[in-house]
Design an enzyme around this catalytic site. Structure first.
Site, mmCIF file in Angstrom:
data_model
loop_
_atom_site.group_PDB
_atom_site.id
_atom_site.type_symbol
_atom_site.label_atom_id
_atom_site.label_comp_id
_atom_site.label_asym_id
_atom_site.label_seq_id
_atom_site.Cartn_x
_atom_site.Cartn_y
_atom_site.Cartn_z
ATOM 1 N N TRP A 129 42.204 49.281 36.260
ATOM 2 C CA TRP A 129 41.033 49.943 36.841
ATOM 3 C C TRP A 129 40.775 49.452 38.263
ATOM 4 C CZ3 TRP A 129 40.173 54.209 34.597
ATOM 5 C CH2 TRP A 129 40.291 54.330 33.206
ATOM 6 N N ILE A 130 41.853 49.346 39.029
ATOM 7 C CA ILE A 130 41.724 48.870 40.412
ATOM 8 C C ILE A 130 41.626 50.072 41.352
ATOM 9 C CG2 ILE A 130 42.721 47.414 42.186
ATOM 10 C CD1 ILE A 130 41.846 46.040 39.476
ATOM 11 N N GLU A 179 31.488 46.991 37.571
ATOM 12 C CA GLU A 179 30.618 45.993 38.222
ATOM 13 C C GLU A 179 29.585 45.426 37.251
ATOM 14 O OE1 GLU A 179 32.134 45.548 40.680
ATOM 15 O OE2 GLU A 179 32.610 47.358 41.787
ATOM 16 N N PHE A 200 40.640 45.754 45.535
ATOM 17 C CA PHE A 200 40.106 44.488 45.034
ATOM 18 C C PHE A 200 40.566 44.343 43.595
ATOM 19 C CE2 PHE A 200 36.645 41.852 43.287
ATOM 20 C CZ PHE A 200 36.410 40.923 44.293
ATOM 21 N N GLU A 252 41.284 42.834 34.452
ATOM 22 C CA GLU A 252 42.580 42.815 33.784
ATOM 23 C C GLU A 252 42.569 43.708 32.551
ATOM 24 O OE1 GLU A 252 44.021 38.804 33.311
ATOM 25 O OE2 GLU A 252 44.379 38.677 35.468
ATOM 26 N N PRO A 253 43.749 44.078 32.028
ATOM 27 C CA PRO A 253 43.815 45.060 30.947
ATOM 28 C C PRO A 253 43.035 44.685 29.691
ATOM 29 C CG PRO A 253 45.983 44.789 31.927
ATOM 30 C CD PRO A 253 45.107 43.740 32.542
#
Length: 404
Positions: A176-177, A384, A143, A147-148
């Site tokens: 961080w995916i 999250e 997901f 973004e950076p």
């Protein structure tokens, strides 16, 4: 040992169950899901997790076992998914995170994020193509939202999708995916370019097979947390997709936020699993370690610490259960989820730190899971939605004023 074998293995119930009788509040089906997850966690993850954390290893070979046990997308219906209730899903999250946050994170990324996005917003063709294999653990999804430059402001997204004839072309970067380097399909959120008619400037979701030219996922190294899990930098360089790669039911940020709320709900339960594991370690040590001629658990200060830790675990699990029942009625709000996520992770970290103190010097070693849980929880606290984001969500619900 296979997933099937674990069904016949007796597992150890947490010692705190003797004080906290949660079973009386659960249905037989929910208890069955919990016990199934506990067996998997204790027999398949716990024996190898310290070494995996040390080696920065995620055991992909366990993914199909998790699928066989029904954990992947278990709260979804149809397409090979189990259709379990929200409380059953929460209990599975709790038991997996009691072993390691990385495994609850895997189930969350696969089921609550990637599969939920396809299930909620995908076409029937997209659902049929991806969901059955993902439910079995034959296919892995990721997901791609963060973004950076930062994850708390998705409205400032710089990943862009532009229309060229019958194709979409995506350019940009994500960070961080989870699972991206292992995934077969990525749910990618991109802002439509300004020349794309009515969708100009709107965030849309796209299903990107990771074999597509221009898609690159690079695992992030140097992590001191979530080391038995995989998070990646992802780049999109002229990634070309057919027109039907777009998720037809998702338009705007309500799309990704709907999935994030599913994942946040799982964290409410999962963090309490890490907390319970830390409490169990401290409790066992307080009984077996003797100082000044008696177990340290016979001292009033230690008992007070243990009692306070138990109270917070009980409160956290009861809050999670309440939220689960609300979710099953269709009455759960984002603000209520934020209360749960904020409380569970914050209190779990406090419990981890207190448990480390009770374990004394040995608490910093991998003889005990406490430092690993504490390190992992620092990541769970951030993803999250950070504490601050959830405080603002709750504050908005209280005041009616938006402070974002």
């Amino acid at each position: 040992m296979t997933a099937t074998d674990t069904a016949t293995v007796d597992v150890t119930a947490p010692r705190i169950d003797a004080v906290f009788d949660l079973d009386a509040l659960l249905t037989d089906e929910e208890l069955e899901w919990r016990d199934r997850a506990r067996r998997f966690a204790q027999q398949r993850i716990a024996p190898i997790i310290e070494q995996d954390f040390e080696d920065k290893r995620f055991r992909r070979e366990l993914v199909r076992e998790a699928g066989e046990l029904g954990f992947l997308g278990m709260h979804l219906t149809g397409y090979g998914c189990a259709g379990a209730g929200a409380v059953a899903y929460g209990l599975v999250c709790l038991e997996l995170e009691a072993a390691d946050s990385g495994w609850r994170t895997f189930v969350s990324v696969q089921g609550s994020l990637a599969m939920s996005a396809i299930h909620k917003y995908g076409s029937e063709e997209q659902k049929q193509r991806w969901l059955p294999g993902m439910a079995k653990g034959e296919l892995i999804g990721c997901f791609a939202l963060t973004e950076p430059q930062g994850g708390s402001d998705p409205a400032a997204m710089t990943t862009v999708a532009r229309r060229e004839g019958d194709e979409w072309v995506i350019d940009g970067a994500k960070r961080w995916i989870g699972l991206a380097s292992l995934a077969d399909v990525a749910v990618v959120w991109a802002k439509v370019s300004d020349d794309a008619g009515e969708d100009a400037g709107v965030v849309r979701g796209f299903l990107v097979p990771t074999s597509t030219t221009g898609f690159t996922a690079t695992p992030i190294d140097g992590k001191l947390s979530m080391r038995a899990s995989v998070q990646c930098d992802v780049t999109f360089e002229g990634v070309r997709l057919p027109a039907d790669a777009i998720l037809p039911g998702a338009r705007g940020l309500s799309g990704p936020f709907g999935c994030l709320n599913e994942a946040r709900y799982g964290i409410v339960w999962g963090a309490m699993g890490a907390a319970r594991s830390c409490l169990e370690s401290a409790l066992d040590r307080s009984i077996t370690r003797e100082v000044f001629g008696k177990p340290i658990g016979a001292n009033q200060l230690i008992q007070a610490k243990l009692a306070d830790m138990l109270v917070e675990v009980e409160k956290g699990v009861l809050l999670a259960l309440h939220l689960g029942r609300l979710k099953e009625r269709g009455a759960l709000t984002p603000a209520q989820i934020s209360v749960g996520k904020l409380n569970s992770v914050r209190e779990a970290l406090k419990i981890a730190h207190e448990a480390r103190a009770i374990l004394a010097g040995d608490g910093i070693t991998n003889e005990f899971p406490v430092m690993r849980h504490a390190a992992n929880l620092e990541s769970v606290r951030t993803y999250e939605g950070t504490d601050e984001v959830h405080q603002l969500i709750i504050g908005r619900a209280l005041t009616g004023l938006n402070a974002f």
